[in-house]
Design an enzyme around this catalytic site. Sequence first.
Site, PDB file in Angstrom:
ATOM      1  N   ASP A  38       0.722  -1.063   0.267  1.00 21.69           N
ATOM      2  CA  ASP A  38      -0.182  -0.070  -0.022  1.00 21.69           C
ATOM      3  C   ASP A  38       1.259   0.896   0.194  1.00 21.69           C
ATOM      4  O   ASP A  38       1.006   2.216   0.540  1.00 21.69           O
ATOM      5  CB  ASP A  38      -0.807  -0.192   1.149  1.00 21.69           C
ATOM      6  CG  ASP A  38      -1.820  -1.539   1.312  1.00 21.69           C
ATOM      7  OD1 ASP A  38      -2.437  -1.602   0.257  1.00 21.69           O
ATOM      8  OD2 ASP A  38      -1.901  -1.291   2.642  1.00 21.69           O
ATOM      9  N   GLU A 207     -11.869  -0.935  -2.996  1.00 22.88           N
ATOM     10  CA  GLU A 207     -11.076  -0.175  -2.103  1.00 22.88           C
ATOM     11  C   GLU A 207      -9.650   0.658  -2.236  1.00 22.88           C
ATOM     12  O   GLU A 207      -9.905   0.670  -3.624  1.00 22.88           O
ATOM     13  CB  GLU A 207     -10.239  -1.088  -0.600  1.00 22.88           C
ATOM     14  CG  GLU A 207      -9.102  -2.539  -1.476  1.00 22.88           C
ATOM     15  CD  GLU A 207      -9.064  -3.646  -0.211  1.00 22.88           C
ATOM     16  OE1 GLU A 207     -10.133  -3.535   0.510  1.00 22.88           O
ATOM     17  OE2 GLU A 207      -8.228  -4.314  -0.694  1.00 22.88           O
TER      18      GLU A 207
END
Length: 316
Positions: A38, A207
């Site tokens: 991420d 997401e």
Amino acid sequence: MAKTIISGFILFFLLIFSGAEPTSAAFWDTKGDNVIHDPSMIKEGNTWYTFGTGIGNGIRVIKSTDGKTWSPAPSIFTTPLSWWKKFVPNHEKNQWAPDISYYNGRYWLYYAVSAFGSNTSAIGLASTDRISSGNWRDDGLVTRTTTSNNYNAIDPELVIDKEGNPWLSFGSFWSGIKLTKLDKKTMKPTGKVYSIASRPSHGGAVEAPSITYKNGYYYLFVSFDKCCQGVNSTYKIAYGRSTKITGPYYDKSGKKMTEGGGTILDSGNDQWKGPGGADIVNGNIIVRHGYDALDNGAPKLLINDLYWDSKGWPRY
């Protein structure tokens, strides 16, 4: 680094001038300590910093002077903050998907505290006037969700609209991606929560939002499907665009992203499986992780120059 970016732009303009569209973008070929999940990247002075998910050891940080060779920098919040336990008990050692941005003279670091499969989650905020100082101020809770909410307060990203106003996008599964306006002084929500993307027919598998503004459009990048399963991950990056930051966002086929729409940008290749968690930097760089099939599925930092075709759509 400057030569790489300049050469990329030269290629882009040559292709546009000739009437062709670029079919690939420069790959930065990262090495060194480039294992990260991420990622969110920013440049301070002559140094690139990338922030990523931390499990038990605080928010992970790596740095580079050329964007290619990376080395570790001190992690942030290696000791859990006391207020995390109040909102996310028993999972306060999980700091996920941080986002780093510069706005109004400070660097703002949004991050999430949560656990897999749970929407008992909290988004926190830290800030500093210089990343290189290593001195981060705890700015506390930004927003949270509980089991009574139909969305999930993780994967935050600061977005600045064309008028200079700050917004926060966030969300994972459940009813999808949300957006809320922030107060310019506190950098925390001021009211309404907008829905900007969802996948009701795919189990809510969307997401990691990232929004960038370019030539009259806001572009929303998201990750579809599942991460965190190494080479078996099904993550992929999708996008849509809107003339308003609050949407509606449409993909290239004209389908709304709130109705499951999203044009695929990157679904990986033989080496890089499940790319996702994308961060768009300065409108012309895309940062994400991919699971390296040549290294036991380790999540590594992937960076490309991001091009835009003659109709305004992003592409490698």
